[in-house]
Design an enzyme around this catalytic site. Sequence first.
Site, PDB file in Angstrom:
ATOM      1  N   GLU A  84       9.666  47.523  24.147  1.00  0.00           N
ATOM      2  CA  GLU A  84       9.709  48.789  23.411  1.00  0.00           C
ATOM      3  C   GLU A  84      11.119  49.220  23.032  1.00  0.00           C
ATOM      4  OE1 GLU A  84       7.424  51.854  25.323  1.00  0.00           O
ATOM      5  OE2 GLU A  84       5.563  50.734  25.114  1.00  0.00           O
ATOM      6  N   GLU A 121       0.681  45.889  26.900  1.00  0.00           N
ATOM      7  CA  GLU A 121       0.447  47.129  27.653  1.00  0.00           C
ATOM      8  C   GLU A 121      -0.659  47.909  26.968  1.00  0.00           C
ATOM      9  OE1 GLU A 121       3.670  49.865  28.431  1.00  0.00           O
ATOM     10  OE2 GLU A 121       5.031  48.219  28.931  1.00  0.00           O
TER      11      GLU A 121
HETATM   12  C1  FCB Z   1       5.413  52.434  28.015  1.00  0.00           C
HETATM   13  C2  FCB Z   1       6.470  51.759  28.868  1.00  0.00           C
HETATM   14  C3  FCB Z   1       6.051  51.510  30.285  1.00  0.00           C
HETATM   15  C4  FCB Z   1       5.209  52.649  30.837  1.00  0.00           C
HETATM   16  C5  FCB Z   1       4.095  53.019  29.890  1.00  0.00           C
HETATM   17  C6  FCB Z   1       3.175  54.112  30.387  1.00  0.00           C
HETATM   18  O1  FCB Z   1       6.040  53.125  26.982  1.00  0.00           O
HETATM   19  O2  FCB Z   1       6.817  50.504  28.307  1.00  0.00           O
HETATM   20  O3  FCB Z   1       7.192  51.272  31.036  1.00  0.00           O
HETATM   21  O4  FCB Z   1       6.004  53.703  31.164  1.00  0.00           O
HETATM   22  O5  FCB Z   1       4.640  53.394  28.657  1.00  0.00           O
END
Ligand code: FCB
Length: 454
Positions: A163, A344
């Site tokens: 990110e 994620e």
């Molecule tokens: C993302 C991050 C991760 C975590 C999630 C909930 O933005 O990459 O580290 O905090 O959100």
Amino acid sequence: MTTPPRFVWGASTSAFQTEGAAHDDGRTDSIWDVFLRAPGRASHGDTAEVACDHYHRYAEDVALMRTLGLDAYRFSIAWPRVLPDGRGAANEAGLAFYDRLIDALLAAEIEPWLCLYHWDLPQALEALGGWQNRDIAGWFADYAALVARRYGDRVKRFATFNEPCVFTLFGYGLGWHAPGIADTAALHKAIHHVNLSHGRAVDVLRRDVAGASIGAIHNRQPCIAASDSPDDAAAALRLAAYWNDAFPVPQAFARYPSPLQDAMSPYIAPGDMADIARPVDWFGLNHYSPHYVKADGNLIGAGFSAPPADVPRSAIGWPVVPGAFRDTLLDIDSRFRLPIYVLENGTAAEDSIDASGHIQDDDRIRYLKAYAAAMEQAIAAGADVRGYFVWSLLDNFEWGAGYSQRFGIVYVDHATRRRIPKASARWYAEMIAARRALAHATLPHGLTERAAEE
Ligand code: FCB
């Protein structure tokens, strides 16, 4: 059931959020350690000094992953653990921790997915300007080479950055995350130097790791104007440029998105764009929810708005809109033409332990089911999605929210660090097992998956 036979099911964490052991075996401060020492940076003044104590409990965590039947585990390396000064002499004790973790994963038949950078820049490099200093592309390439040569015999899946849009915008543009800077030039320099560092690291990984499979991990979400006003519409386009496009577009197409071109041009040297756009093997996606955007007086002219009242929200307040996930996957597939791994997705929920020690996190199970269904719709419509990793394996240190938000499928008692799989962990394990059985059943009799593919 539309997930392909060799679909990868995994779970993700990051070093800073789980490892703890902040001062053990030669680890030095990252920018997040320093940032959290000032008051008011995280809920309740929480820090990640101990976090989940994964540094000492990794074997138990790998055993948990094995009981869940995970194919893969995504983790990150703490740069200040392996290079205490950020560059120069490596720290053998820090490097040895990841040897132990990787070897335990391989022994459990879980594929390690290694991310080089999940936000914990060595403070020693921040003191030299951090991501604002163009020299960081060389420092990052040297760090990538150290990691590649040490672990590349056992690790093949490498991500350069997690990110980049979030840590640059929040860390250098809005001042909400480490290192807490809010400055237009700092933001734009950081964006460009992260992109350059990505390109350099891709080359290093390709050179030093035989059979490497390389990507970057991007957070993408639809940016929806909060109202019909032209100002909000313009703000939504600006946020989309910073959030969705500032990294994947230059990395794939060797140009900045048009709303950012003028702002970025002072920092671009001849040859940079070609150095950034190095071929990668996959697109890593982190996705949780869409953004609702309004005009704002901040330095990007775009702020975050609450969703409309009829949009459900999770415990952390994020909108729950599975259709936005499906649309995002289809959009990435058509624009970037790369295999997609969802690295994620998940949700915070109000988890509580009942008298028998059980955590029935139905909100999380509902979310995961709805988002898995949305992913399958995208796959059925042709998106080349090859894997899904839940965020997160463990309840962990959630940046500014500290320990107040729980994203894990495994509960962590933050007083004792005891792990308790939640109902969602069982649901995830059963879902993976069922799909694996189905994938095998649909193969022609007597063929293994690999043989069938070949
Ligand atoms: C993302 C991050 C991760 C975590 C999630 C909930 O933005 O990459 O580290 O905090 O959100």
